[in-house]
Write a protein that holds these residues in place. Structure first.
Motif, short mmCIF file in Angstrom:
data_model
loop_
_atom_site.label_atom_id
_atom_site.label_comp_id
_atom_site.label_asym_id
_atom_site.label_seq_id
_atom_site.Cartn_x
_atom_site.Cartn_y
_atom_site.Cartn_z
N ILE A 22 0.87 -1.18 0.00
CA ILE A 22 0.00 0.00 0.00
C ILE A 22 0.91 1.22 0.00
O ILE A 22 1.64 1.47 0.96
N LYS A 23 0.87 2.01 -1.09
CA LYS A 23 1.69 3.22 -1.18
C LYS A 23 0.93 4.38 -0.56
O LYS A 23 -0.24 4.59 -0.85
N ALA A 24 1.62 5.14 0.30
CA ALA A 24 1.00 6.27 0.99
C ALA A 24 2.05 7.37 1.16
O ALA A 24 2.73 7.44 2.17
N GLY A 25 2.17 8.23 0.15
CA GLY A 25 3.16 9.31 0.22
C GLY A 25 4.57 8.76 0.25
O GLY A 25 4.97 7.98 -0.59
N LYS A 26 5.35 9.16 1.27
CA LYS A 26 6.73 8.69 1.41
C LYS A 26 6.79 7.33 2.10
O LYS A 26 7.87 6.82 2.35
N ARG A 27 5.65 6.78 2.42
CA ARG A 27 5.61 5.49 3.11
C ARG A 27 5.03 4.41 2.21
O ARG A 27 4.20 4.67 1.36
N ILE A 28 5.47 3.20 2.45
CA ILE A 28 4.86 2.02 1.82
C ILE A 28 4.60 1.03 2.95
O ILE A 28 5.47 0.79 3.80
N TYR A 29 3.39 0.49 2.97
CA TYR A 29 3.03 -0.53 3.94
C TYR A 29 2.97 -1.86 3.22
O TYR A 29 2.27 -2.00 2.23
N TYR A 30 3.72 -2.83 3.71
CA TYR A 30 3.72 -4.16 3.13
C TYR A 30 2.94 -5.09 4.06
O TYR A 30 3.24 -5.16 5.26
N THR A 46 4.83 -4.28 7.53
CA THR A 46 6.06 -3.50 7.54
C THR A 46 5.76 -2.11 7.01
O THR A 46 5.19 -1.95 5.93
N GLU A 47 6.16 -1.10 7.78
CA GLU A 47 6.10 0.28 7.31
C GLU A 47 7.50 0.64 6.86
O GLU A 47 8.46 0.50 7.61
N SER A 48 7.64 1.08 5.62
CA SER A 48 8.92 1.48 5.08
C SER A 48 8.81 2.96 4.70
O SER A 48 7.97 3.34 3.89
#
Length: 127
Positions: A22-30, A46-48
């Motif tokens: 899930i792409k959310a701005g500068k973050r991606i949640y896996y 995982t929050e990246s």
């Protein structure tokens, strides 16, 4: 006694049976479904977050990662807590929005959300 050793990246990827990003701005949640050694599935979230330091040619990009492991026996409690928290945020934001947007005097006030309305935002997950 079983020997402990670090897994290689290839071995870790083999443990993943389902993955969704899930792409959310500068973050991606896996959201990764993995299997334990006993073949029991669990959820790894995982929050990246992309971190850029410096400017121009001296800039460096790195990723800050945080993980949560969620096991089957905790799914119901986790979903319940997440649903309650999201509902609270929606209600608080609506109350805040209503405080800054007074309705005209000649208009009837809007109906308060019913329990049925609030449940529309609930997750429909059965275990």
């Amino acid at each position: 006694m079983e020997e402990y050793r670090r897994k290689t990246a290839d071995e870790i990827e083999k443990d993943v049976v389902f993955s969704h990003a899930i792409k959310a701005g500068k973050r991606i949640y896996y959201m990764d479904v993995r299997k334990t050694r006993k073949d029991e599935m669990y959820l790894s979230i995982t929050e990246s977050k992309k971190i850029t330091t410096g400017e121009g040619e001296d800039s460096k990009v790195s990723f800050e990662k945080h993980k949560i492991f969620l096991y089957r026996e905790d799914f119901s409690n986790f979903i319940d807590g997440l649903t309650r928290t999201i509902r609270f945020i929606h209600e608080a934001e609506k109350a805040e929005s209503d405080a800054y947007s007074p309705e005209p005097a000649d208009q009837e006030p809007a109906d308060e959300p019913t329990e049925e309305h609030l449940q529309q935002d609930d997750f429909k997950i059965e275990f």
